[in-house]
Every structure is written in C-alpha cells, then in structure tokens.
Scaffold this motif. Structure first.
Motif, PDB file in Angstrom:
ATOM      1  N   GLY A  30     -33.865  -9.209 -25.733  1.00 48.80           N
ATOM      2  CA  GLY A  30     -32.817  -9.238 -26.740  1.00 48.80           C
ATOM      3  C   GLY A  30     -32.283 -10.626 -27.028  1.00 48.80           C
ATOM      4  N   SER A  31     -32.137 -11.451 -25.997  1.00 49.72           N
ATOM      5  CA  SER A  31     -31.586 -12.789 -26.225  1.00 49.72           C
ATOM      6  C   SER A  31     -32.546 -13.657 -27.032  1.00 49.72           C
ATOM      7  N   TYR A  32     -33.857 -13.443 -26.865  1.00 48.78           N
ATOM      8  CA  TYR A  32     -34.809 -14.166 -27.714  1.00 48.78           C
ATOM      9  C   TYR A  32     -34.840 -13.565 -29.122  1.00 48.78           C
ATOM     10  N   ALA A  33     -34.645 -12.243 -29.211  1.00 47.52           N
ATOM     11  CA  ALA A  33     -34.584 -11.622 -30.532  1.00 47.52           C
ATOM     12  C   ALA A  33     -33.429 -12.184 -31.355  1.00 47.52           C
ATOM     13  N   VAL A  34     -32.273 -12.370 -30.736  1.00 49.86           N
ATOM     14  CA  VAL A  34     -31.119 -12.938 -31.440  1.00 49.86           C
ATOM     15  C   VAL A  34     -31.480 -14.307 -31.999  1.00 49.86           C
ATOM     16  N   GLN A  35     -32.125 -15.135 -31.181  1.00 50.63           N
ATOM     17  CA  GLN A  35     -32.481 -16.484 -31.635  1.00 50.63           C
ATOM     18  C   GLN A  35     -33.491 -16.448 -32.774  1.00 50.63           C
ATOM     19  N   ILE A  41     -29.504 -11.844 -39.983  1.00 51.09           N
ATOM     20  CA  ILE A  41     -28.155 -11.568 -39.492  1.00 51.09           C
ATOM     21  C   ILE A  41     -28.306 -10.689 -38.262  1.00 51.09           C
ATOM     22  N   ALA A  42     -27.927 -11.223 -37.102  1.00 52.36           N
ATOM     23  CA  ALA A  42     -28.144 -10.530 -35.833  1.00 52.36           C
ATOM     24  C   ALA A  42     -26.930  -9.696 -35.453  1.00 52.36           C
ATOM     25  N   VAL A  43     -27.183  -8.434 -35.142  1.00 53.62           N
ATOM     26  CA  VAL A  43     -26.162  -7.512 -34.648  1.00 53.62           C
ATOM     27  C   VAL A  43     -26.571  -7.103 -33.244  1.00 53.62           C
ATOM     28  N   GLY A  44     -25.766  -7.450 -32.253  1.00 54.66           N
ATOM     29  CA  GLY A  44     -26.106  -7.169 -30.867  1.00 54.66           C
ATOM     30  C   GLY A  44     -25.250  -6.073 -30.271  1.00 54.66           C
ATOM     31  N   VAL A  45     -25.866  -5.228 -29.464  1.00 54.23           N
ATOM     32  CA  VAL A  45     -25.145  -4.178 -28.753  1.00 54.23           C
ATOM     33  C   VAL A  45     -25.203  -4.492 -27.266  1.00 54.23           C
ATOM     34  N   VAL A  46     -24.032  -4.503 -26.612  1.00 54.95           N
ATOM     35  CA  VAL A  46     -23.942  -4.871 -25.196  1.00 54.95           C
ATOM     36  C   VAL A  46     -23.059  -3.872 -24.461  1.00 54.95           C
ATOM     37  N   SER A  47     -23.010  -4.006 -23.134  1.00 53.05           N
ATOM     38  CA  SER A  47     -22.305  -3.024 -22.317  1.00 53.05           C
ATOM     39  C   SER A  47     -21.031  -3.559 -21.681  1.00 53.05           C
ATOM     40  N   SER A  48     -20.672  -4.826 -21.907  1.00 55.60           N
ATOM     41  CA  SER A  48     -19.463  -5.372 -21.292  1.00 55.60           C
ATOM     42  C   SER A  48     -18.950  -6.548 -22.107  1.00 55.60           C
ATOM     43  N   GLU A  49     -17.687  -6.893 -21.892  1.00 51.30           N
ATOM     44  CA  GLU A  49     -17.100  -8.025 -22.602  1.00 51.30           C
ATOM     45  C   GLU A  49     -17.705  -9.339 -22.120  1.00 51.30           C
ATOM     46  N   GLU A  50     -18.071  -9.406 -20.831  1.00 53.78           N
ATOM     47  CA  GLU A  50     -18.730 -10.613 -20.330  1.00 53.78           C
ATOM     48  C   GLU A  50     -20.028 -10.863 -21.098  1.00 53.78           C
ATOM     49  N   LYS A  51     -20.827  -9.799 -21.270  1.00 50.67           N
ATOM     50  CA  LYS A  51     -22.073  -9.953 -22.011  1.00 50.67           C
ATOM     51  C   LYS A  51     -21.804 -10.273 -23.478  1.00 50.67           C
ATOM     52  N   ALA A  52     -20.724  -9.725 -24.017  1.00 51.87           N
ATOM     53  CA  ALA A  52     -20.367 -10.020 -25.404  1.00 51.87           C
ATOM     54  C   ALA A  52     -20.071 -11.505 -25.584  1.00 51.87           C
ATOM     55  N   GLU A  53     -19.365 -12.101 -24.624  1.00 51.10           N
ATOM     56  CA  GLU A  53     -19.059 -13.529 -24.711  1.00 51.10           C
ATOM     57  C   GLU A  53     -20.330 -14.365 -24.656  1.00 51.10           C
ATOM     58  N   LEU A 105     -24.770 -17.352 -27.999  1.00 47.55           N
ATOM     59  CA  LEU A 105     -26.103 -17.444 -28.596  1.00 47.55           C
ATOM     60  C   LEU A 105     -26.055 -17.496 -30.119  1.00 47.55           C
ATOM     61  N   GLY A 106     -24.896 -17.205 -30.697  1.00 46.00           N
ATOM     62  CA  GLY A 106     -24.755 -17.245 -32.150  1.00 46.00           C
ATOM     63  C   GLY A 106     -24.923 -15.909 -32.831  1.00 46.00           C
ATOM     64  N   CYS A 107     -24.807 -14.800 -32.072  1.00 41.47           N
ATOM     65  CA  CYS A 107     -24.943 -13.481 -32.677  1.00 41.47           C
ATOM     66  C   CYS A 107     -23.827 -13.255 -33.699  1.00 41.47           C
ATOM     67  N   ASP A 108     -24.198 -12.723 -34.862  1.00 42.58           N
ATOM     68  CA  ASP A 108     -23.237 -12.586 -35.967  1.00 42.58           C
ATOM     69  C   ASP A 108     -22.223 -11.474 -35.745  1.00 42.58           C
ATOM     70  N   LEU A 109     -22.661 -10.375 -35.138  1.00 40.14           N
ATOM     71  CA  LEU A 109     -21.778  -9.243 -34.898  1.00 40.14           C
ATOM     72  C   LEU A 109     -22.123  -8.661 -33.530  1.00 40.14           C
ATOM     73  N   VAL A 110     -21.114  -8.520 -32.679  1.00 40.55           N
ATOM     74  CA  VAL A 110     -21.311  -8.001 -31.330  1.00 40.55           C
ATOM     75  C   VAL A 110     -20.554  -6.687 -31.202  1.00 40.55           C
ATOM     76  N   ILE A 111     -21.245  -5.648 -30.743  1.00 35.56           N
ATOM     77  CA  ILE A 111     -20.672  -4.304 -30.621  1.00 35.56           C
ATOM     78  C   ILE A 111     -20.793  -3.847 -29.178  1.00 35.56           C
ATOM     79  N   ASN A 112     -19.713  -3.315 -28.639  1.00 32.92           N
ATOM     80  CA  ASN A 112     -19.725  -2.762 -27.291  1.00 32.92           C
ATOM     81  C   ASN A 112     -20.198  -1.313 -27.349  1.00 32.92           C
ATOM     82  N   ARG A 113     -21.103  -0.946 -26.428  1.00 31.84           N
ATOM     83  CA  ARG A 113     -21.651   0.408 -26.404  1.00 31.84           C
ATOM     84  C   ARG A 113     -20.550   1.464 -26.331  1.00 31.84           C
TER      85      ARG A 113
END
Length: 458
Positions: free
Chosen positions: A235-240, A248-260, A265-273
């Motif tokens: 996923g981190s290479y996909a964002v790049q 426009i990268a939209v990332g889904v993560v499981s914690s606020e630490e991972k969101a930060e 990495l420059g993800c445009d939109l970060v969503i918590n699961r």
C-alpha cells in the motif's frame, strides 16, 4: 567469519572476491520439513516456533545462476505463509520443482531457506552469466522464470514455470548468501542503504504492475484510487505510484498512528476503518457490506466529489465485497493477494450491471521491475522501510508482520553489520534528503549486532 565474507565486508575488489573460497555452509533463516505438523490443532500459528536461524549447506551454482552475499533482506507475507505451512506447506513446492531433475533437484531438501527480497554483492557467477560479475551491487527480483518457455517471452508472469524465489524455490534471501538466477538481478540504487534497497522490489514492483502496467489498472492523471492497507508494504508503494502518476490517493488504515504516517507519504485522503464499520468482520454479511460501502462512498464523494476509478485490494475476504461495491461504474478492482482469506464474497450485480472489472495481478515481469527500479534510482520512489531487525531476530520480525503490528516494510540485516551502509552516491542522497527517503522510518530500537564494516562497503 569465513574469508569470503571478510572480503565482502572490507569492500574487496572483484579479483580478491574470486580468490577467496566460497564457504561450505552459511547462516540462513530456514524451516524444517519435520515441523509441518507442529501447528495441528493450534489456534495461533506463531512463526517464531518454526523459523530457525543457523547453518545450512552451500548449494552448487547452475550455469545461469549467481551467488549473492546478502547484505540485507526484508519480510514479506509469503514468509509468514511459509512459516505457518499455510495455505500449503512450501515443501510441496520444493518437491514439485525437484522432480524436474538436473539443477532443480537441489531445491528438494528437508530444509527451506526463505525470503524473497535481497540487496547485496555478487561473489560468483555461473558459466552462462553474461551481464553480471563479482563485485556488482545488486537488488534481487522475487521472480524466477523459464526463458525456454514460449509464454515467458510474452509476459514472464504467464509462464507455467514462473516461481517466486524463496517461497516456491529454495535458497532465498533471508540469509548471508543466496542463489538466484541472473535474470533476477538489477542494479542497486546507489543512494540507498542496503536495508532500504532490500525493502523495495517485491512490494513496489507488484504495486507497479497492478497500477501502472498495461496488464494492470493503467492509472492516469486524475484517477481516484482507493488503497486498502495503505501503510503496508504494498500500500505505501501504491500511494507513491498514484501520486507520482498524477492520481488522487485514498488510503484506508486501522489507527491514527498509521494515518499520520500515511499523510507523511502524501496521501490525499485518509480514512480510518472504524469510521466505515470495519472494526468487525462483515465479509459474510451482505447487508452490512452494502451499508459500509455506502458510508465509504459518502466519505470519498464528500471530499473528492466522485467515486474511485480504481480499488487496490490485497486484503481479500475482509474487503473485497466493499471494493466491488464502491468502485465507480466502469471502474477496476485490481487484486494481488488475500491476506485475510481467499474465499471472497461479493454481490455480482454491482459488478456486471455497472460494467466493472476485476483484474488479477501477480508480482511483475522483469521489464516492469526494471522500470520500477529505475524510479528508485532516480529518487522518484522512496523506500517504505519502517524498522530493521538483525537476522538473528528474523522470527520476531516475521511475527510483527504476521500480527499486522508493522507499518510499511520490515527490514532484516544479513551480512551488513549495522544500518546505514551501502551508499555509494552520497550526493544524490543529500539532494533527495533523509526525511524524504524515510517517511515511514521509526526510531531504530533494534540494534543489529556484528562487526563494523570497512569504509569501502559504505
């Protein structure tokens, strides 16, 4: 320490490497065939029970093979599969390969040296190798192909004899030495350290094929791409790659630490699961899947105004129904794995009635890998390394990945005695900047042990 290893660590020239004898044994992370039933009835297949580190015999080289002194490697999920003997014991793959006879018979052993990434120094080449010689600094592709198979010349991943090195073959990269085919090698990016370079090729090239290649989703400028597990290695290479291609990268993560970390990495939109109801397993509940899909779609449209053109899914069972639901009409779901389960449940009406596509993707052919490696060499892609373990603690590193306690890639130092070695283009590294090169890097808490390498190896 054997004399060849001493020569490698001192940065000895080609002639000196060839003068030193190859050791009869070497240290490697490996599995024992006798352990295949160890998890029978167990609820937790803890990889620390099966991954061993110790001496194994050095194999002979075939004519098209190269012996690499492995400076660093990294953990991929296939090492977890190997060490848990699921979905199949990898000794099954080794037996199948061994039945070919000839050099292939060497792979069918009661031990399996695992690992599908490596960066290191060439120390020997087979009689048929033309493009590489002792002393070359290389990174290793995870893909072995049969160049005498016709399909390979259309696309290396189509050949029936294509195999993933260190998973479906023996003599993998989590070791002091590794045996690879010459067609697996690419130049190491000179500005990267050994551990950074060893964390790139399997995941980055897989993501490249999925998103950029003509055989994948073929993203273009402005495409919205939803990326599950966006702080994982893939996923981190996909964002790049999405960002580098004008998407426009939209990332889904499981914690606020991972969101930060993902924002770094420059993800445009970060969503918590948890915000879409994925704090529990809904994969077998069609109604809950649709409801979560509606929430996810509403968040994306609320921020970006549109549904995603592409969904990047290697999570599998837990997310696939959502992926098919949320991708736009005519959009593409591209998948390369199923870390949460292979049996995917989705409502096919959302697929066929909306003209959506599902594209299966596996690793990458050599041309795709070379193009991906070029992006690293130019500094347009950067490593997703987050932490580094010594080879002696490889089981703990694999356990971290098994329990999803990691971010990005988990590196493993093999012959390299400490992090930070292997850079031969300091000027490029300085131009790119340390912060940009290591956006996911945590404070180093695991201090690898070993002798200090000479200045020449740096």
């Amino acid at each position: 320490m054997d004399s060849l290893t001493e020569a490698v660590l001192s940065g000895a020239p080609r002639e000196e490497l060839l003068r030193r004898s190859v050791p009869h044994t070497y240290t490697a992370a490996h599995l024992h065939a006798e352990d295949q039933t160890i998890f029978d009835g167990a609820t937790d297949r803890d990889v620390r029970k099966t991954l061993r580190v110790g001496p194994v015999p050095m194999p002979e080289l075939a004519v098209d093979e190269v012996l690499i002194a492995v400076m660093a490697s990294s953990i991929n999920y296939n090492t977890v599969w190997s060490a848990t003997f699921e979905p199949l014991p990898t000794f099954t793959f080794l037996k199948r390969l061994g039945r070919q006879g000839g050099p292939a018979a060497r792979h069918d052993l009661p031990w399996h040296v695992v690992g599908s990434d490596a960066a290191g120094v060439v120390v020997r080449v087979g009689a048929g190798v033309r493009r590489w010689q002792a002393g070359d600094h290389v990174v290793v592709s995870c893909v072995q192909v049969d160049d005498q198979e016709p399909a390979t010349h259309a696309d290396g991943m189509l050949g029936a004899e294509q195999r993933i090195w260190g998973f479906e073959t023996n003599f993998g990269g989590l070791a002091h030495y590794a045996v690879v085919r010459a067609s697996q090698l690419m130049p190491k990016p000179a500005h990267l350290t050994w551990e950074e370079a060893a964390s790139t090729m399997l995941c980055a090239a897989t993501s490249y094929r999925m998103l950029v290649s003509d055989r994948g989703a073929r993203i273009k400028q402005g495409d919205i791409v939803l990326i599950w597990g966006a702080t994982g290695g893939l996923g981190s290479y996909a964002v790049q790659l999405v960002r580098g291609g004008g998407g426009i990268a939209v990332g889904v993560v499981s914690s606020e630490e991972k969101a930060e970390r993902l924002r770094a990495l420059g993800c445009d939109l970060v969503i918590n699961r948890a915000d879409i109801g994925l704090d529990r397993d809904i994969s077998d509940d069609p109604k809950a899947t649709v409801e979560a899909g509606k929430r996810l779609g509403k968040i994306i449209r609320g921020r970006l105004g549109e549904d995603p053109h592409v969904v990047f899914d290697y999570i599998g069972k837990a997310t696939f129904g959502l992926s098919v639901f949320v991708v736009r009409r005519g959009g593409t779901v591209v998948t390369c794995g199923s870390s949460t389960g292979y049996q995917h449940r989705f409502d096919n009406r959302y697929l066929w009635m909306n003209l959506k596509r599902i594209v299966g993707s596996h690793a990458a052919n050599l041309q795709e890998q070379s193009e991906c490696n070029r992006l690293f060499r130019l500094g347009h892609l950067v490593p997703a390394l987050s932490t580094v373990y010594p080879l002696t603690e490889v089981a703990d590193a694999a356990r971290l990945v098994q329990t999803n306690g990691h971010i990005g890639k988990v590196g493993v130092l093999c012959l390299a005695p400490r992090p930070g070695l292997g850079v031969t283009d300091r000027a490029l590294r300085d131009r790119i900047g340390e912060h940009r090169l290591n956006p996911l890097r945590a404070v180093q808490t695991t201090e690898p042990r070993g002798p200090v390498a000479a200045e020449a190896v740096r």
